[in-house]
Design a protein around this motif. Structure first.
Motif, mmCIF file in Angstrom:
data_model
loop_
_atom_site.group_PDB
_atom_site.id
_atom_site.type_symbol
_atom_site.label_atom_id
_atom_site.label_comp_id
_atom_site.label_asym_id
_atom_site.label_seq_id
_atom_site.Cartn_x
_atom_site.Cartn_y
_atom_site.Cartn_z
ATOM 1 N N PHE A 63 -10.106 -5.954 0.308
ATOM 2 C CA PHE A 63 -8.902 -5.266 0.181
ATOM 3 C C PHE A 63 -7.861 -6.140 -0.599
ATOM 4 O O PHE A 63 -7.882 -7.200 -0.714
ATOM 5 C CB PHE A 63 -8.066 -5.237 1.453
ATOM 6 N N GLU A 64 -7.196 -5.364 -1.866
ATOM 7 C CA GLU A 64 -6.170 -6.093 -2.365
ATOM 8 C C GLU A 64 -4.823 -5.226 -2.503
ATOM 9 O O GLU A 64 -5.005 -3.852 -2.682
ATOM 10 C CB GLU A 64 -6.861 -6.232 -3.797
ATOM 11 N N ALA A 65 -3.910 -5.881 -2.292
ATOM 12 C CA ALA A 65 -2.587 -5.175 -2.304
ATOM 13 C C ALA A 65 -2.048 -5.654 -3.707
ATOM 14 O O ALA A 65 -1.729 -6.811 -4.056
ATOM 15 C CB ALA A 65 -1.522 -5.677 -1.464
ATOM 16 N N THR A 66 -1.821 -4.796 -4.603
ATOM 17 C CA THR A 66 -1.374 -5.051 -6.130
ATOM 18 C C THR A 66 -0.411 -3.965 -6.686
ATOM 19 O O THR A 66 -0.461 -2.828 -5.920
ATOM 20 C CB THR A 66 -2.402 -5.084 -7.068
ATOM 21 N N TYR A 73 -1.435 -9.624 -1.874
ATOM 22 C CA TYR A 73 -2.283 -10.309 -1.256
ATOM 23 C C TYR A 73 -3.605 -9.764 -1.309
ATOM 24 O O TYR A 73 -3.819 -8.794 -1.749
ATOM 25 C CB TYR A 73 -1.917 -10.361 0.121
#
Lengths: 289, 93
Positions: A63-66, A73
């Motif tokens: 997972f990537e929060a961008t 994160y």
């Protein structure tokens, strides 16, 4: 070496932080610090400096929060544990913290850069991420929402950024209600009822709890209008404004179950509103009694 | 989108039945897709639950005709509407 311990009580979840370094929290946590909890839900071991020998493979990235500019994160999965890499929002691609979460979701290790022997383990966004993973193991969810409590009824207002969550809470506060929080809330199901809790913010505020009686999905409109939402429409629209990391089907199923029961028991409305005091009367006249 | 392509995508979604409708949540590795939840009506749910890679559109037209006792044109319309809507699903993975 002396161990430093802090205990927090947030949304009636008990959290214990321990470290050999001195621990410091933002002022938003001040009123959530408790002296001694009878039991602990979440244990957090805090360390100064980053772990040696950590090797992350791109295949482990789940997972990537961008956004277009930077990463917030990333989450990696290695064996049964999740590894969180949190980035400094002022220095692009600079790691701010690293977190390990075990398979039971009850034990964290948080690694932070210490300054003069002091570490800040709950610095944003670690705090909200940690709370989200606490809610996953319970009948709870974290929402982008505000809530106003009139002493009997708790009304939760959620919607897109700029939809008026803070505005409508302020209008209810001017009409005598208490604002539980105007941005991030935890909803919990306890003893056959739903409750709303505030979470630590960047400002100091005491710990608050209110019964949850109705949910309004809000937007600005030329005139006040309300529509009751039910079934799948209500569930998907409310869940869309919850904090989600939807990489694991097990947790997504649990989330769907939580929001299905919530929307079965709590009235959900779509509310277009004009931002003035008339909306309070409008809601009182139109919500289910 | 072809039926076999759709079938391959199916495992990348979590579903929940609510009355006659189906909620579909994409398993996503990115936070920007978290608001993309879908609902399907009764006919969409019937097609989704009966997705098989070897079937073609005609199979689902007949399925709807048999289940709801509707004529062929209406059933075709339902299947095409379903496929048009579903064709955007993989944008959210």
């Amino acid at each position: 070496m002396k161990a430093h311990t802090l205990q927090l009580r947030i949304a009636e979840f008990n959290i214990e932080l321990t470290s050999t370094s001195k621990l410091e929290l933002d002022e938003g946590y001040d009123h959530f610090i408790v002296k001694q909890s009878p039991y602990i839900n979440i244990f957090i071991a805090c360390f100064a400096g980053f772990p040696q020998g950590l090797s992350l493979k791109s295949n482990d990235l789940v997972f990537e929060a961008t956004n277009d500019q930077q990463k917030f994160y990333s989450i990696y999965k290695q064996s049964d544990r999740l590894i969180f890499i949190l980035y400094n929002q002022k220095k692009i691609n600079t790691v701010q913290q690293i977190g390990y979460l075990d398979a039971s979701f009850s034990h964290w290790k948080i690694f932070s850069q210490g300054i003069n022997g002091v570490i800040q383990p709950m610095v944003y966004p670690m705090g909200p991420i940690l709370l989200h993973y606490i809610t996953l193991q319970s009948d709870a969810a974290m929402m982008h929402a505000s809530c106003a409590f009139d002493g009997i009824n708790g009304r939760l207002f959620s919607g897109f950024s700029g939809s008026g969550k803070s505005t409508i809470s302020k209008i209810w506060a001017d009409a005598g209600s208490q604002i539980i929080n105007d941005d991030r809330l935890i909803i919990r199901y306890q003893q056959d009822a739903y409750y709303v809790y505030n979470t630590p913010m960047y400002y100091s505020d005491r710990s608050k709890k209110a019964s949850l009686n109705s949910i309004f999905l809000i937007s600005h409109a030329p005139e006040n209008k309300i529509k009751r939402l039910k079934g799948a429409e209500a569930i998907t629209k409310v869940m869309a404004f919850s904090i989600q990391n939807n990489f694991d089907p097990f947790w997504v199923e649990k989330r769907l179950e939580f929001f299905s029961k919530l929307c079965d028991q709590i009235s959900v409305y779509s509310l277009g509103f004009v931002p003035n005091e008339n909306v309070v009367k409008f809601i009182l006249e139109n919500e289910l009694k | 989108m072809k039926i076999d392509e759709l079938y391959k995508l199916k495992s990348l979604f979590v579903t929940r039945e609510v009355g006659d409708e189906l909620i579909i949540v994409p398993l996503s590795g990115n936070v920007s897709n978290m608001n993309h939840l879908f609902t399907m009506n009764e006919t969409g749910k019937l097609i989704w639950e009966n997705l098989r890679p070897e079937e073609n559109i005609e199979y689902y037209v007949k399925l709807i005709m048999d289940e709801y006792e509707v004529d062929k044109d209406l059933a075709y319309n339902d299947v095409n509407m379903f496929l048009a809507r579903i064709s955007h699903l993989d944008d959210n993975l």
